[in-house]
Design a protein around this motif. Structure first.
Motif, short mmCIF file in Angstrom:
data_model
loop_
_atom_site.label_atom_id
_atom_site.label_comp_id
_atom_site.label_asym_id
_atom_site.label_seq_id
_atom_site.Cartn_x
_atom_site.Cartn_y
_atom_site.Cartn_z
N VAL A 118 0.84 -1.20 0.00
CA VAL A 118 0.00 0.00 0.00
C VAL A 118 0.88 1.25 0.00
CG1 VAL A 118 -1.64 1.31 1.39
CG2 VAL A 118 -1.94 -1.15 1.10
N HIS A 119 1.99 1.13 0.71
CA HIS A 119 2.94 2.24 0.80
C HIS A 119 3.44 2.64 -0.60
CE1 HIS A 119 7.23 3.57 1.59
NE2 HIS A 119 6.49 4.50 2.19
N GLU A 120 3.78 1.61 -1.38
CA GLU A 120 4.26 1.89 -2.74
C GLU A 120 3.14 2.45 -3.62
OE1 GLU A 120 7.14 -0.66 -4.51
OE2 GLU A 120 6.07 -0.74 -6.43
N TYR A 121 1.95 1.87 -3.45
CA TYR A 121 0.81 2.34 -4.25
C TYR A 121 0.53 3.81 -3.98
CZ TYR A 121 -3.78 2.76 -6.34
OH TYR A 121 -4.84 3.18 -7.12
N ALA A 122 0.51 4.16 -2.69
CA ALA A 122 0.22 5.54 -2.31
C ALA A 122 1.26 6.49 -2.87
CB ALA A 122 0.16 5.65 -0.78
N ASN A 123 2.49 6.03 -2.87
CA ASN A 123 3.57 6.85 -3.41
C ASN A 123 3.37 7.14 -4.90
OD1 ASN A 123 6.38 7.04 -4.79
ND2 ASN A 123 6.70 7.67 -2.66
N LEU A 124 2.89 6.13 -5.62
CA LEU A 124 2.74 6.27 -7.07
C LEU A 124 1.44 6.94 -7.49
CD1 LEU A 124 4.14 2.78 -8.17
CD2 LEU A 124 5.30 5.00 -8.38
N TYR A 125 0.37 6.72 -6.71
CA TYR A 125 -0.95 7.13 -7.20
C TYR A 125 -1.77 8.01 -6.26
CZ TYR A 125 0.06 3.67 -10.78
OH TYR A 125 0.65 3.00 -11.80
N ALA A 126 -1.37 8.16 -5.01
CA ALA A 126 -2.22 8.95 -4.10
C ALA A 126 -2.19 10.42 -4.51
CB ALA A 126 -1.73 8.80 -2.67
N MET A 127 -3.36 11.03 -4.48
CA MET A 127 -3.45 12.45 -4.79
C MET A 127 -3.11 13.22 -3.51
SD MET A 127 -3.80 13.86 -7.59
CE MET A 127 -3.74 15.59 -7.97
N ASP A 128 -1.98 13.90 -3.56
CA ASP A 128 -1.57 14.65 -2.37
C ASP A 128 -1.35 16.12 -2.73
OD1 ASP A 128 0.76 14.62 -3.83
OD2 ASP A 128 1.75 13.11 -2.58
N VAL A 129 -0.96 16.90 -1.77
CA VAL A 129 -0.81 18.35 -1.96
C VAL A 129 0.22 18.64 -3.04
CG1 VAL A 129 -0.10 20.48 -0.82
CG2 VAL A 129 -1.52 18.82 0.40
N ASP A 130 1.28 17.86 -3.05
CA ASP A 130 2.33 18.07 -4.03
C ASP A 130 1.81 17.87 -5.46
OD1 ASP A 130 5.03 18.51 -4.77
OD2 ASP A 130 5.18 16.35 -5.18
N ARG A 131 1.06 16.78 -5.64
CA ARG A 131 0.50 16.54 -6.98
C ARG A 131 -0.54 17.62 -7.33
NH1 ARG A 131 1.25 10.60 -6.11
NH2 ARG A 131 2.87 10.06 -7.61
N MET A 132 -1.28 18.10 -6.33
CA MET A 132 -2.29 19.14 -6.59
C MET A 132 -1.64 20.37 -7.21
SD MET A 132 -5.31 18.18 -6.08
CE MET A 132 -6.28 19.68 -6.06
N ARG A 133 -0.43 20.68 -6.81
CA ARG A 133 0.26 21.87 -7.33
C ARG A 133 0.53 21.75 -8.82
NH1 ARG A 133 3.92 21.29 -2.97
NH2 ARG A 133 2.98 22.28 -1.16
N ARG A 134 0.67 20.50 -9.27
CA ARG A 134 0.99 20.29 -10.68
C ARG A 134 -0.27 20.07 -11.53
NH1 ARG A 134 4.09 15.59 -10.27
NH2 ARG A 134 4.08 15.69 -7.99
N ALA A 135 -1.45 20.13 -10.88
CA ALA A 135 -2.70 19.90 -11.61
C ALA A 135 -3.26 21.24 -12.09
CB ALA A 135 -3.69 19.21 -10.70
N LYS A 136 -4.26 21.15 -12.98
CA LYS A 136 -4.94 22.37 -13.43
C LYS A 136 -5.55 23.10 -12.24
CE LYS A 136 -6.25 21.23 -18.17
NZ LYS A 136 -7.36 21.02 -19.12
N ASP A 137 -5.67 24.41 -12.36
CA ASP A 137 -6.19 25.23 -11.25
C ASP A 137 -7.61 24.86 -10.87
OD1 ASP A 137 -3.85 26.54 -11.02
OD2 ASP A 137 -4.44 28.22 -12.33
N ASP A 138 -8.39 24.48 -11.89
CA ASP A 138 -9.81 24.22 -11.62
C ASP A 138 -10.13 22.73 -11.61
OD1 ASP A 138 -9.34 23.76 -14.25
OD2 ASP A 138 -11.11 24.85 -14.99
N ILE A 139 -9.13 21.92 -11.33
CA ILE A 139 -9.36 20.47 -11.36
C ILE A 139 -10.42 20.07 -10.31
CG2 ILE A 139 -7.52 19.91 -9.68
CD1 ILE A 139 -6.93 17.43 -11.51
N LEU A 140 -11.26 19.10 -10.71
CA LEU A 140 -12.24 18.55 -9.76
C LEU A 140 -11.69 17.24 -9.23
CD1 LEU A 140 -15.81 18.73 -11.39
CD2 LEU A 140 -14.80 20.27 -9.69
N ILE A 141 -11.74 17.08 -7.92
CA ILE A 141 -11.29 15.83 -7.29
C ILE A 141 -12.52 15.07 -6.80
CG2 ILE A 141 -9.96 14.80 -5.42
CD1 ILE A 141 -8.19 16.12 -7.48
#
Lengths: 435, 331
Positions: B254-277
C-alpha cells in the motif's frame, strides 16, 4: 440369423477410403459386406432405405461424464448412454468423475454392468489417474486396466501434479494405454468463469486465461516426449495449444488432441447474456481462437472431436455465473453442430468429419469401432444430413437441459444407430430409445 | 450547514419524458447518450423539487422499494432508501446474512419471494456480475443494479456525471482520469461508459496489474504514470483499491501504491487550477487520497453523495413511469 441391408445411402468410411452410394450388409453383430452381390443377401433380410442419408461407422466420444454413481441428479448411465445413441455416438468413454470415483476395479465393473443392461451406447471406462482423483498418488492403473479401463485420467479435473503426470505416462507404457489430460494450470485459472479477454473485462467477470491452457499443454507434451508415453490432450480451446501441437507433432511426439463442437462455433460474446448455459469448460473463447481451432481440425493438428458432455442438473445451472457449475449437455447436439458449422460451410468434408468423430477416437482410445470393415462389430449410424431443427434442450434424452446451443438452428439428425448389429435407436420409432 | 436553497419547481411542472422506455436500470453500457442525459436532467429536477434532496415530494406514494443487498453496503443502501422515502414510497430491507439466502435458497428464489410481497422495485447488490440482468429476466418488477461485482454501478456513474455537469456544464472537451483499480471496479466501468457516451475523453490510470491494456483496445487511453497525465486532467476520479476482489497481490505494498498514485498536496500543485477531485467512497485516506486533498477546495466528494440521492430519485421515478405505461396504468 439377423440380417440388415442399409441401401442407397452414401457410405462414408474414411478408414477404408470409402465414400460412395452403396449397400451395407450387416449379419448378426458384424459388418458382412459393402455392396454385396444380390446372391449374398439373405432372403429374410430387413431393408433400410437410406436414400439421401449418410451411412457411417458409429461415433465414438472420447470423454463424457455420465455421473453415475453418486450424481444421478445430473445424469445416469441409462440416460447418458441413450442420449449418446440419439446423437450418433455408439461408444462413449465415460469420465471418472463419479462418487465414489472410478479408481477401483469394482467401480469399473459397476459402470460396465450398468451400461450392459442399459443397452444404449457402449460405455468404455476412463479410470482415475490418481487415487480418489486427488492428484497425489497413482491409482492402481494395472488393476483398472485388467478390469477394462481403456484410458486413465482425472479429467475433467486438470492434472496439477507434474511428477504424477510424468510417472503415469511412463507407467502406462506397459499397458499401451493412453493418459488423457484436460490441460490447465489451475493457479492461473482460479475463480475464472469465462474466457479472459475483452468481453470478460467489460462484463467484470473473472477470466480463464489462454496461457493457463498453453502452459499445461507445453508441460504435457514435454513429459510425453521425455517418457514416450501415450498422451491425449483435450478438449482444447486455445490457438496457443494448437501452435504447440503443430510443432511437436512435426517432431514426432506421440500426442493426440481433441476439441469440442461448441468451441468450434461459439465465442465468449455469448456470455454477454450472463446465462450460465454458456459457462462451459474449456470456455468459449474469442472468435480468433475459434477460427484457429477449426483450421486445426481441418488439417489434422487436432485429431478428434469429442462431445465435452458435462451434465449438471437444472437446479445447479439455474444460478448466477459464480455459483453455477461449469457444465453442458452436448451428446445430442455434437454431430449436428459439426455438420452445421464445419461441413456445410466447407471447412471439412464428410470423410474428415467421420474421421474426427469416429475413426480417430477409435485409434486414440484403442477401442473397437471407427470403421465399416468386413468382420468389424456392426456399430453403424444413419444420418439425415438435411434435416433442419432448432435445439430445445427440454427435449433431450439426457437429464441435463443446459446447452450453449440452446435455441440455435442446426442441420442434421441421426435417424438410426446400431450397436453390434442391434438397432438400438430409430428416430421415427417411439419405442426403441428408452426401452 | 447552509440554509437549503429555494426552488421554483413544483411537482406539477415535472413532465414524464415521452422517450423513456426502460423498466430496469442494469448498466450504463447499454444506455444511449440521450437516455443518460434524460436521467441527469430528471435528477437535476428532483434535486430542485426536493430542496436539495431534503424535502419530501409525494411522487411515488403507495409504491414499495425493496433493497436486496447480498453484499455489505451502508451508503448506497441508505441512499436508495432515502431517495424512495423522499418521493413518498415505502421501503423494505433484505440482507443476505440471517435471511433465507444464508439458509441455502438461491438468490433468484429469494427475489421472487420478495416480489410476491408486492414490491415495485428491487434494488439489488451482489458480488457476481450479471445478477441484476438475471433478475430482470426472472422478475416482473423494476430492477435497479446497485452494484454487481466488478461489473457496473450505474447510479454511482450517474451521480459522478451529474456532479461533473453541475460544475462544468458539458462533457465535450473534458479530460477525465479514473485512477486506481480499474479492472475490478464497477464504478470505473459505469463512469467509462457514461463519460465516453457523453463526449468526454477518458483516461484509465493505474499499474498494469489493475489497468489492463485491453482498455486501449476498447478505445480508452491507458496510462500507468499519474504524473504524466495529471497536467491534462480536468477531473480526477480516485477509485478505491478493491482489496477484496483480488486473487493475487496486484502491487507490492500500500505504501508503494500511495507513493505512485495517491493524490496529495504536491500533486495538486501540478494539476490544473480548476481540477475537480472526486472519489466514490468509501475512501481509504492515505491510499488513494490524502486528507488535505479529500477535504480541500477542489474536492466534490460530499456533493457526490448528495447527488446520489438525486439520481436515485430520478431512476426510481423514471422506471416506475415506464412500468406503469407498459402495464397501461395512467396516473
Amino acid at each position: 440369423m439377423n440380417a440388415i441391408l442399409i441401401h442407397d445411402g452414401r457410405i462414408v468410411d474414411p478408414n477404408q477410403n470409402v465414400d460412395r452410394v452403396g449397400r451395407l450388409l450387416v449379419i448378426d453383430d458384424r459388418i458382412a459386406a459393402i455392396d454385396p452381390s444380390d446372391g449374398d443377401i439373405p432372403t429374410d433380410c430387413q431393408h433400410i432405405n437410406a436414400s439421401g442419408h449418410i451411412v457411417a461407422p458409429g461415433l465414438i466420444d472420447l470423454g463424457a461424464e455420465l455421473r453415475e454413481p453418486g450424481h444421478e441428479e445430473d445424469e445416469t448411465i441409462q440416460s447418458g448412454s441413450h442420449a449418446a445413441l440419439a446423437g450418433g455416438f455408439t461408444s462413449v468413454l465415460c469420465c471418472s468423475s463419479t462418487n465414489p470415483v472410478i479408481d477401483s476395479p469394482g467401480a469399473v465393473e459397476f459402470v460396465r454392468q450398468k451400461a450392459a443392461v442399459s443397452r444404449g451406447a457402449r460405455v468404455h471406462v476412463i479410470g482415475c489417474l490418481s487415487k480418489g482423483r486427488r492428484g497425489e498418488q497413482m491409482a492402481e492403473l494395472g488393476l483398472l486396466a485388467q478390469a477394462g479401463a481403456v484410458a486413465f485420467s482425472d479429467t475433467p479435473r486438470a492434472q496439477r501434479n507434474d511428477a504424477l503426470m510424468k510417472r503415469a505416462l511412463e507407467y502406462c507404457r506397459m499397458f499401451d494405454l493412453p493418459v488423457f489430460d484436460r490441460p490447465e494450470v489451475p493457479g492461473l485459472a482460479e475463480g475464472g468463469v469465462m474466457h479472459d479477454g475483452q468481453v470478460s473485462l467489460v462484463l467484470g467477470l473473472r477470466g480463464l486465461p489462454t496461457e493457463s491452457e498453453d502452459l499445461a499443454v507445453a508441460r504435457d507434451v514435454r513429459l510425453a516426449e521425455a517418457t514416450s508415453g501415450r498422451l491425449h490432450v483435450g478438449p482444447l480451446s486455445t490457438m496457443g495449444a494448437v501452435d504447440l501441437l503443430r510443432r511437436v507433432k512435426k517432431r514426432g511426439v506421440k500426442v493426440t488432441a481433441s476439441v469440442c463442437p461448441h468451441n468450434l462455433c461459439s465465442s465468449d460474446v455469448q456470455l454477454r447474456s450472463y446465462h450460465a448455459k454458456y459457462k462451459v469448460r474449456p470456455p468459449l473463447r474469442s472468435p480468433r481462437h475459434v477460427e484457429v481451432l477449426c483450421q486445426a481440425v481441418a488439417d489434422g493438428t487436432i485429431d478428434a472431436i469429442q462431445s465435452g458432455h458435462m451434465p449438471r442438473s437444472r437446479e445447479k445451472k439455474m444460478n448466477d455465473l459464480d455459483q453455477a457449475p461449469f457444465g453442458l449437455s452436448s451428446l445430442e447436439t455434437a454431430l449436428a453442430t459439426v455438420i452445421t458449422h464445419l461441413i456445410l460451410p466447407g471447412i471439412i468434408d464428410w470423410p474428415t468429419a467421420i474421421d474426427r468423430l469416429s475413426a480417430a477416437p477409435a485409434r486414440i482410445a484403442g477401442v473397437p469401432g471407427g470403421d465399416l470393415a468386413v468382420g468389424s462389430k456392426a456399430d453403424v449410424i444413419v444420418i439425415d444430413p438435411n434435416h433442419n431443427w432448432v435445439v430445445d434442450p427440454t427435449q433431450f434424452i439426457s437429464k441435463c437441459v443446459s446447452s450453449p446451443m440452446d435455441d440455435q438452428k442446426l442441420t442434421g439428425v441421426v435417424s438410426h444407430a446400431m450397436v453390434s448389429g442391434e438397432m438400438r435407436y430409430h428416430r421415427n420409432a417411439d419405442v426403441q430409445h428408452l426401452a | 450547514m447552509s440554509e437549503p436553497p429555494t426552488f421554483e419547481t413544483s411537482p406539477e411542472s415535472l413532465v414524464f419524458p415521452a422517450s423513456w422506455q426502460r423498466r430496469h436500470l442494469l448498466d450504463l453500457e447499454s444506455l444511449s447518450a440521450s437516455e443518460i442525459r434524460t436521467l441527469l436532467d430528471v435528477a437535476q429536477q428532483m434535486k430542485e423539487l426536493t430542496g436539495g434532496c431534503r424535502r419530501k415530494v409525494q411522487l411515488l406514494a403507495g409504491k414499495t422499494c425493496a433493497n436486496l443487498f447480498f453484499e455489505n453496503s451502508t451508503r448506497t443502501r441508505n441512499s436508495f432508501s432515502l431517495a424512495a422515502k423522499r418521493l413518498g414510497a415505502d421501503t423494505v430491507e433484505f440482507g443476505s446474512s440471517g435471511s433465507s439466502v444464508a439458509k441455502g435458497e438461491t438468490f433468484v428464489d429469494t427475489a421472487k419471494t420478495i416480489q410476491a410481497m408486492g414490491v415495485d422495485w428491487v434494488v439489488t447488490r451482489h458480488s457476481t456480475p450479471g445478477t441484476p440482468h438475471l433478475l430482470s429476466r426472472e422478475l416482473e418488477c423494476c430492477i435497479i443494479n446497485a452494484g454487481d461485482g466488478p461489473h457496473e454501478h450505474p447510479t454511482q456513474g450517474l451521480l459522478d456525471l451529474l456532479t461533473i455537469r453541475q460544475h462544468r456544464g458539458q462533457f465535450d472537451g473534458l479530460t477525465v482520469a479514473l485512477v486506481g483499480d480499474i479492472n475490478h471496479s464497477r464504478t470505473a466501468r459505469s463512469n467509462i461508459w457514461g463519460l465516453s457516451k457523453l463526449g468526454a475523453h477518458v483516461i484509465v490510470c493505474g499499474p498494469p496489474t489493475l489497468v489492463s491494456d485491453r482498455w486501449e483496445e476498447l478505445g480508452f487511453e491507458v496510462a500507468h504514470n499519474l504524473d504524466d497525465i495529471l497536467p491534462r486532467c480536468d477531473v480526477l476520479n480516485l477509485l478505491r483499491v478493491q482489496f477484496e476482489r483480488q486473487n493475487t497481490q496486484p502491487f507490492p505494498s500500500v505504501h508503494e501504491y500511495a507513493n505512485l498514485y495517491a493524490m496529495d498536496v504536491d500533486r495538486m500543485r501540478r494539476a490544473k487550477d480548476d481540477i475537480l477531485i472526486m472519489a466514490p467512497g468509501p475512501i481509504n485516506r492515505g491510499v488513494e487520497i490524502t486528507p488535505e486533498v479529500a477535504d480541500g477546495k477542489h474536492s466534490v466528494i460530499l456533493e457526490q453523495v448528495n447527488n446520489g440521492l438525486a439520481v436515485r430519485m430520478a431512476a426510481l421515478w423514471l422506471l416506475a413511469g415506464a412500468d406503469e405505461r407498459e402495464r397501461g396504468i395512467t396516473s
